[in-house]
Design an enzyme around this catalytic site. Structure first.
Site, PDB file in Angstrom:
ATOM      1  CG  HIS A 149       2.627 105.194  -3.199  1.00  0.00           C
ATOM      2  ND1 HIS A 149       1.630 105.096  -4.120  1.00  0.00           N
ATOM      3  CD2 HIS A 149       3.781 105.231  -3.905  1.00  0.00           C
ATOM      4  CE1 HIS A 149       2.152 105.060  -5.341  1.00  0.00           C
ATOM      5  NE2 HIS A 149       3.456 105.134  -5.242  1.00  0.00           N
ATOM      6  NE  ARG A 153       5.827 105.985 -14.253  1.00  0.00           N
ATOM      7  CZ  ARG A 153       5.565 105.021 -13.371  1.00  0.00           C
ATOM      8  NH1 ARG A 153       4.420 104.363 -13.423  1.00  0.00           N
ATOM      9  NH2 ARG A 153       6.431 104.744 -12.400  1.00  0.00           N
ATOM     10  CB  CYS A 187      -4.160 104.358  -3.268  1.00  0.00           C
ATOM     11  SG  CYS A 187      -3.781 102.653  -2.812  1.00  0.00           S
TER      12      CYS A 187
END
Lengths: 303, 303
Positions: free
Chosen positions: A208, A15, A239
């Site tokens: 992240h 996802r 990103c």
């Protein structure tokens, strides 16, 4: 202050990862989810029921849910920003759902076009509908260590939103360093601030790796007792605020670290590396996991 | 147990990095060393005086030393495995020298074709010659967290070699995770074992990022008081044991983390990113630094 003996990995590759990649055929998504389940992942965020206008990569989530093997002991979850999405997730057979809030007012406005307070109001009916079906709801908080629009985000703001989601009925709140700018002490302070409002066993880290800090931040927070880590196989997902940069921390790298620390995950690292290598055949880049790159190189299958 | 307020970065890119890359023109090496000095690096391993048969990339080290600006407050060092190399380093004008031992008997045999004990004997005349000239000698220990040939390396073996180098006269001992397989608790235990023999202020961490663990390992060791970190701009240098994998941890990523933790390095991160991007123009890959990739992307200069 003690390391957890076990960590639950929340695999967000299919996802959060794939929604920031080139579109991948539905068969490849199904194969990925299946491979992840067989590799021992117990929680797989399988798709999202969002507007295909905004996130075309997730338009086939119903087909993914319809096509996957449902292994025992696995949770196949879906992101559902609103009631329409929730109903589609139920129809598709999602085991549980997730909602997505922000700790940054600027990010909330730019990303979901409403204030943080308004976003919480929109989640209320989703949570109510899920509770009526005995479905669990997971809550994300983005920008917990920084925002691409406003820069710094106050720890009080992060703790406030996390507590709200928890009070509204989310069983777990996932703390997202959306732009990957956090560093270890900042991450520890943020987790400490949130844990003062929400019990640690109901918190997850979602970091992240844009600036390469994710694993250091996770390592620094583990001794505080946090035992749920979000990650994406092959570091899937870039990103949007720095094209070409890394996105989610790679599950392979997290698992390598945890196993090296004697922390159990129930995951077979070799199968995980293979699952990531396979899905990357459909992308314009190889795995963004140092573990995967090193292991594949040793097997002479340089990605 | 307290974080250091300042960390000294030992920049190994021009030597440990470039010796594992495609050959780079001498002008580019000189430009790199100069750019690193201007970016605030105070210790730059500038070259090696080793057999060009084994390490052709370092054959022009004398020319590099001859060509660089010598900025005040900078140390320009060279690796010198033996007396012949030492004398060449002196002739070239190196400020200090480094020697390279191993904690793994198998690695010592394969890499330098002698036992650990024999390698120490070979270093003795180098150290004596350096002391006669009031030059400092830095000692490397490789394979402190694992060996490509024998696998596990006992912490006692690491501590033994480190202590020997220290007793022989090395002012600093750099602990190398040569194949990047270490994880945080292992790194902490190793550092603790060595610090029982050599004072912490004379130890440095030299961690490779092959499995993505380097920054997590550094972050885990910093609270133990270690205040010297080896790293390579742009993550220069691959891994000879896993082609295509990462080598040295990237200086940019280390500096980003340290600055985020409020630890001073004296380094200008923007200039450092530029120095790495420039040298990568001569290589077959872009910077292996997440910070560099993210920063260059934000500047629309995708590497």
């Amino acid at each position: 202050m003690a390391l957890p003996k076990q960590v639950k990995i929340v695999e967000v590759g299919p996802r959060d990862g794939l929604q920031n990649e080139l579109a991948v055929p539905v068969e490849a998504k199904i194969a990925l989810v299946n491979a992840l389940g067989h590799a021992g992942l117990t929680y797989i965020e399988t798709g999202a029921f969002v507007s295909p206008k905004w996130v075309p990569q997730m338009a086939d989530s119903s087909d993914v849910f319809a096509g996957i093997e449902r292994l025992a002991g696995r949770t196949y979850a879906a992101l559902t920003p609103n009631l329409k999405g929730f109903e589609a997730a139920v129809a598709a057979g999602a085991d549980e759902v997730a909602i997505f809030g922000a700790a940054s007012e600027a990010f909330s406005q730019k990303n979901i076009n409403c204030s943080i307070a308004e976003s919480l109001e929109r989640f209320a009916p989703v949570i109510a509908a899920a509770q009526a079906r005995n479905m669990r709801v997971r809550g994300y908080v983005s920008c917990v260590l920084g925002c691409p629009y406003q820069g710094e985000v106050a720890l009080d703001d992060v703790a406030w939103v996390a507590e709200k989601l928890w009070q509204m009925g989310c069983y777990e709140v996932s703390l997202g360093d959306t732009i990957g700018v956090g560093t270890p002490l900042h991450a520890q302070r943020m987790l400490s601030a949130v844990a003062a409002k929400v019990p640690m066993e109901h918190l997850a880290l979602h970091f992240h790796n844009t600036y390469g800090q994710a694993l250091a931040n996770i390592a620094s927070c583990l001794p505080m007792g946090v035992a749920t880590i979000d990650s994406a196989v092959a570091g899937l997902g870039g990103c949007p605020y720095a094209k070409g940069a890394s996105g989610n921390v790679a599950t392979e790298d997290v698992v390598f670290m945890l196993h090296g620390m004697g922390i159990d995950t129930g995951i077979n690292l070799n199968q995980l590396v293979q699952a990531g290598a396979d899905v990357c055949q459909h992308l314009n880049h190889g795995p963004r996991s140092n573990v995967a790159i090193a292991e594949l190189a040793k097997q002479d299958r340089t990605p």
